[in-house]
Design a protein around this motif. Structure first.
Motif, PDB file in Angstrom:
ATOM      1  N   LYS A  45       0.872  -1.263  -0.185  1.00 51.71           N
ATOM      2  CA  LYS A  45       0.009   0.157   0.010  1.00 51.71           C
ATOM      3  C   LYS A  45       0.781   1.195  -0.111  1.00 51.71           C
ATOM      4  O   LYS A  45       0.179   2.411  -0.115  1.00 51.71           O
ATOM      5  CB  LYS A  45      -0.989   0.083   1.163  1.00 51.71           C
ATOM      6  CG  LYS A  45      -2.067  -0.970   1.034  1.00 51.71           C
ATOM      7  CD  LYS A  45      -2.961  -0.929   2.289  1.00 51.71           C
ATOM      8  CE  LYS A  45      -3.888   0.496   2.477  1.00 51.71           C
ATOM      9  NZ  LYS A  45      -4.789   0.565   1.632  1.00 51.71           N
ATOM     10  N   LEU A  53      -3.890  -0.722  10.796  1.00 52.13           N
ATOM     11  CA  LEU A  53      -4.877  -1.384  10.127  1.00 52.13           C
ATOM     12  C   LEU A  53      -6.031  -1.732  10.885  1.00 52.13           C
ATOM     13  O   LEU A  53      -5.938  -1.823  11.951  1.00 52.13           O
ATOM     14  CB  LEU A  53      -3.981  -2.327   9.233  1.00 52.13           C
ATOM     15  CG  LEU A  53      -2.846  -1.899   8.465  1.00 52.13           C
ATOM     16  CD1 LEU A  53      -2.264  -3.312   7.838  1.00 52.13           C
ATOM     17  CD2 LEU A  53      -3.252  -0.991   7.253  1.00 52.13           C
ATOM     18  N   THR A 130      -7.779  -3.994   4.939  1.00 52.19           N
ATOM     19  CA  THR A 130      -7.383  -2.653   4.648  1.00 52.19           C
ATOM     20  C   THR A 130      -7.931  -2.460   2.966  1.00 52.19           C
ATOM     21  O   THR A 130      -7.434  -3.181   2.265  1.00 52.19           O
ATOM     22  CB  THR A 130      -5.943  -2.210   4.667  1.00 52.19           C
ATOM     23  OG1 THR A 130      -5.655  -0.906   4.635  1.00 52.19           O
ATOM     24  CG2 THR A 130      -4.850  -3.120   3.965  1.00 52.19           C
ATOM     25  N   SER A 135      -1.699   3.900  -0.638  1.00 49.86           N
ATOM     26  CA  SER A 135      -2.182   5.013   0.278  1.00 49.86           C
ATOM     27  C   SER A 135      -2.439   6.362  -0.419  1.00 49.86           C
ATOM     28  O   SER A 135      -1.593   6.744  -1.157  1.00 49.86           O
ATOM     29  CB  SER A 135      -1.072   4.772   1.383  1.00 49.86           C
ATOM     30  OG  SER A 135      -1.477   5.729   2.599  1.00 49.86           O
TER      31      SER A 135
END
Length: 186
Positions: A45, A53, A130, A135
């Motif tokens: 990510k 998470l 997640t 991200s």
């Protein structure tokens, strides 16, 4: 669905990453007790490991395995909250250390989803959940919106590509042992 549960379970037990549908959005997951697998999720990510998470558990009995003291308010939230709700608890236990937030908390949800329920039940443990995005990028609302680098970065993609009924992340509520309740995300 049973074949997909068995395939995902094998990958989780081998320390791998799965891409799977949850009760909210498509998630990247691993065994929540496996620190190496959790680290792989942070890398995939491109996410700072200081950002915690979420984990999924099958039910409140399984939740007790990972939280020393569950505030009474949590049981009320399970009963009254109609939309998917993740609760942040104090004093997590029996989880990968890199999964626990700097303030010694953990975010856990009991999903209303048969696949997630069966998978956590058969694993007999928590699974990381997640969103399936890099991200800082948007959370995909459907399987076809998941970035190629996420698809290539997991060890198994669960073949249940039905469109989700709910395409937004869960609400997040922090319940501290001191009785403080704080809404983090509605």
């Amino acid at each position: 669905m049973q074949k997909e549960i068995n395939n995902a379970l094998k990958v989780l037990k081998d320390g791998g990453l799965i891409l799977y549908p949850t009760d909210t959005v498509w998630g990247i997951g691993c065994d929540a007790t496996n620190a190496e697998a959790v680290d792989r999720i942070f890398k995939l990510k491109q996410r700072n490991d200081s950002k915690a998470l979420i984990c999924l558990v099958a039910d409140d009995r399984m939740l007790k395995k990972y939280v020393k003291k569950i505030p009474e308010a949590a049981f009320s939230l399970f009963d009254i909250h109609e939309s998917p709700t993740t609760i942040i608890y104090d004093e997590p236990q029996n989880l990968a250390p890199n999964l626990i937030a700097d303030d010694n908390t953990i975010a856990i949800r009991i999903p209303d989803d048969e696949f997630c329920f069966q998978l956590t039940r058969k694993l007999n443990g928590a699974i990381v959940s997640t969103s399936a995005n890099i991200s800082g990028y948007f959370t995909p609302k459907s399987f076809k919106e998941i970035a190629p680098e996420i698809l290539k970065g997991v060890d198994y993609v669960v073949n249940l590509h039905h469109e989700k009924k709910n395409t937004k992340p869960s609400s997040i509520i922090k319940l501290s042992n001191s009785g403080v309740v704080k809404v983090i995300r509605e």
